[in-house]
Design a protein around this motif. Structure first.
Motif, PDB file in Angstrom:
ATOM      1  N   GLY A   1       0.830  -1.194   0.000  1.00 27.27           N
ATOM      2  CA  GLY A   1       0.000   0.000   0.000  1.00 27.27           C
ATOM      3  C   GLY A   1       0.861   1.239   0.000  1.00 27.27           C
ATOM      4  O   GLY A   1       2.068   1.189  -0.256  1.00 27.27           O
ATOM      5  N   GLY A   2       0.242   2.355   0.321  1.00 27.32           N
ATOM      6  CA  GLY A   2       0.969   3.615   0.339  1.00 27.32           C
ATOM      7  C   GLY A   2       2.108   3.637   1.330  1.00 27.32           C
ATOM      8  O   GLY A   2       3.039   4.447   1.190  1.00 27.32           O
ATOM      9  N   ASP A   3       2.076   2.753   2.326  1.00 27.71           N
ATOM     10  CA  ASP A   3       3.143   2.712   3.327  1.00 27.71           C
ATOM     11  C   ASP A   3       4.487   2.290   2.741  1.00 27.71           C
ATOM     12  O   ASP A   3       5.533   2.534   3.338  1.00 27.71           O
ATOM     13  CB  ASP A   3       2.756   1.756   4.465  1.00 27.71           C
ATOM     14  CG  ASP A   3       2.470   0.340   3.966  1.00 27.71           C
ATOM     15  OD1 ASP A   3       1.533   0.185   3.158  1.00 27.71           O
ATOM     16  OD2 ASP A   3       3.184  -0.581   4.370  1.00 27.71           O
ATOM     17  N   LYS A   4       4.479   1.672   1.556  1.00 26.70           N
ATOM     18  CA  LYS A   4       5.724   1.217   0.943  1.00 26.70           C
ATOM     19  C   LYS A   4       6.122   2.063  -0.268  1.00 26.70           C
ATOM     20  O   LYS A   4       7.056   1.711  -0.993  1.00 26.70           O
ATOM     21  CB  LYS A   4       5.592  -0.248   0.515  1.00 26.70           C
ATOM     22  CG  LYS A   4       5.341  -1.191   1.695  1.00 26.70           C
ATOM     23  CD  LYS A   4       5.174  -2.619   1.218  1.00 26.70           C
ATOM     24  CE  LYS A   4       4.861  -3.552   2.388  1.00 26.70           C
ATOM     25  NZ  LYS A   4       4.624  -4.949   1.949  1.00 26.70           N
ATOM     26  N   SER A   5       5.430   3.176  -0.490  1.00 26.75           N
ATOM     27  CA  SER A   5       5.660   3.952  -1.700  1.00 26.75           C
ATOM     28  C   SER A   5       7.072   4.535  -1.783  1.00 26.75           C
ATOM     29  O   SER A   5       7.611   4.724  -2.873  1.00 26.75           O
ATOM     30  CB  SER A   5       4.635   5.079  -1.806  1.00 26.75           C
ATOM     31  OG  SER A   5       4.759   5.965  -0.718  1.00 26.75           O
ATOM     32  N   ASP A   6       7.684   4.814  -0.626  1.00 25.42           N
ATOM     33  CA  ASP A   6       9.020   5.416  -0.659  1.00 25.42           C
ATOM     34  C   ASP A   6      10.097   4.423  -1.086  1.00 25.42           C
ATOM     35  O   ASP A   6      11.248   4.818  -1.307  1.00 25.42           O
ATOM     36  CB  ASP A   6       9.364   6.020   0.701  1.00 25.42           C
ATOM     37  CG  ASP A   6       9.358   4.997   1.825  1.00 25.42           C
ATOM     38  OD1 ASP A   6       8.802   3.886   1.627  1.00 25.42           O
ATOM     39  OD2 ASP A   6       9.905   5.285   2.900  1.00 25.42           O
ATOM     40  N   ARG A   7       9.743   3.155  -1.219  1.00 25.09           N
ATOM     41  CA  ARG A   7      10.701   2.138  -1.649  1.00 25.09           C
ATOM     42  C   ARG A   7      10.627   1.879  -3.153  1.00 25.09           C
ATOM     43  O   ARG A   7      11.295   0.986  -3.661  1.00 25.09           O
ATOM     44  CB  ARG A   7      10.458   0.836  -0.882  1.00 25.09           C
ATOM     45  CG  ARG A   7      10.817   0.936   0.602  1.00 25.09           C
ATOM     46  CD  ARG A   7      10.296  -0.258   1.378  1.00 25.09           C
ATOM     47  NE  ARG A   7      10.703  -1.518   0.789  1.00 25.09           N
ATOM     48  CZ  ARG A   7      10.117  -2.692   1.047  1.00 25.09           C
ATOM     49  NH1 ARG A   7       9.088  -2.742   1.889  1.00 25.09           N
ATOM     50  NH2 ARG A   7      10.536  -3.791   0.471  1.00 25.09           N
ATOM     51  N   MET A   8       9.805   2.656  -3.872  1.00 21.99           N
ATOM     52  CA  MET A   8       9.627   2.446  -5.313  1.00 21.99           C
ATOM     53  C   MET A   8      10.180   3.620  -6.106  1.00 21.99           C
ATOM     54  O   MET A   8       9.949   4.772  -5.758  1.00 21.99           O
ATOM     55  CB  MET A   8       8.147   2.291  -5.658  1.00 21.99           C
ATOM     56  CG  MET A   8       7.491   1.081  -5.062  1.00 21.99           C
ATOM     57  SD  MET A   8       5.789   0.978  -5.630  1.00 21.99           S
ATOM     58  CE  MET A   8       5.123  -0.079  -4.346  1.00 21.99           C
ATOM     59  N   SER A   9      10.876   3.296  -7.182  1.00 24.50           N
ATOM     60  CA  SER A   9      11.353   4.316  -8.109  1.00 24.50           C
ATOM     61  C   SER A   9      10.350   4.477  -9.250  1.00 24.50           C
ATOM     62  O   SER A   9       9.377   3.714  -9.361  1.00 24.50           O
ATOM     63  CB  SER A   9      12.718   3.906  -8.665  1.00 24.50           C
ATOM     64  OG  SER A   9      12.575   2.763  -9.506  1.00 24.50           O
ATOM     65  N   GLY A  10      10.602   5.435 -10.123  1.00 30.26           N
ATOM     66  CA  GLY A  10       9.747   5.603 -11.292  1.00 30.26           C
ATOM     67  C   GLY A  10       9.738   4.364 -12.174  1.00 30.26           C
ATOM     68  O   GLY A  10       8.706   3.983 -12.734  1.00 30.26           O
TER      69      GLY A  10
END
Length: 224
Positions: free
Chosen positions: A75-84
């Motif tokens: 979910g949004g809690d893991k968004s900072d671990r994703m690149s473009g």
């Protein structure tokens, strides 16, 4: 799984791998250059309520911080671990290309319910006992009809606990209902129509650019 469905799965998967291996090779090289190793992510999924297997995907998330155990859906809690790049792979479902090997091995089908995590099978044993009478698949009725809603619901979650609670309460029962509808009407012709719909959506999404850093980012609903 009927012999006709298995023959269809093998034929189409081998043909797709023969056609798409240059694309897969290019994505592997791109991930190596931009994100480093590991390129592949092998996740435990359930083929039946008792039998698990390793689902192969291209990695679309940086490893969890040391000492943190990443479980449950994304979910949004893991968004900072994703690149473009990670987001593009998820949005176009290109990260699932290696799953054609899972189809050839017989772990999954091209079309069926998405293979669930063990924790949800154990939490909803009666529900998944019914759903997993069908061989899990790369795409399916629930994936096509509920994906956008699931993405929207999970993108707003800001903790692993919230993501898990929303997924259990609002996603599991609705997706299972659609999976059971597919199960009652499963034919090779129906599979062809769902594969064609999936391909159409991927082709429409492919030209979009990577999300800009300044934009609010929505996390594609999927499992880590």
């Amino acid at each position: 799984m009927t012999p006709a469905k298995r023959t269809f799965d093998l034929t189409v998967s081998i043909l797709l791998l023969a056609l798409l291996w240059p694309v897969l090779a290019a994505l592997i090289l791109l991930l190596l250059v931009k994100e480093g190793r590991p390129v592949f992510y092998v996740a435990e999924r359930m083929r039946t309520p008792e039998q698990s297997f390793g689902l192969i995907k291209l990695r679309t998330m940086r490893p969890a911080p040391y000492g943190t155990r990443a479980t449950g859906v994304t979910g949004g809690d893991k968004s900072d671990r994703m690149s473009g790049l990670h987001r593009m792979l998820r949005r176009t479902r290109a990260d699932e290309l290696p799953q054609l090997w899972n189809v050839i091995r017989g772990d999954i089908s091209l079309v069926g319910p998405r293979p669930p995590l063990r924790i949800y099978v154990e939490a909803f044993p009666d529900l998944y006992a019914a759903v997993l009478r069908s061989r899990p698949g790369i795409t399916g009725l629930a994936s096509l009809r509920y994906h956008a809603t699931e993405e929207r619901l999970l993108a707003h979650c800001r903790s692993a606990e919230e993501t898990d609670a929303v997924y259990r309460r609002r996603c599991v029962p609705r997706k299972a209902r659609l999976d059971l509808i597919y199960q009652r009407h499963a034919t090779v012709c129906h599979d062809v129509s769902l594969i064609a719909e999936t391909a159409g959506r991927v082709l429409r999404l492919a030209p979009r650019r990577f999300p800009r850093k300044a934009r609010p980012r929505r996390v594609p609903a999927t499992v880590d």
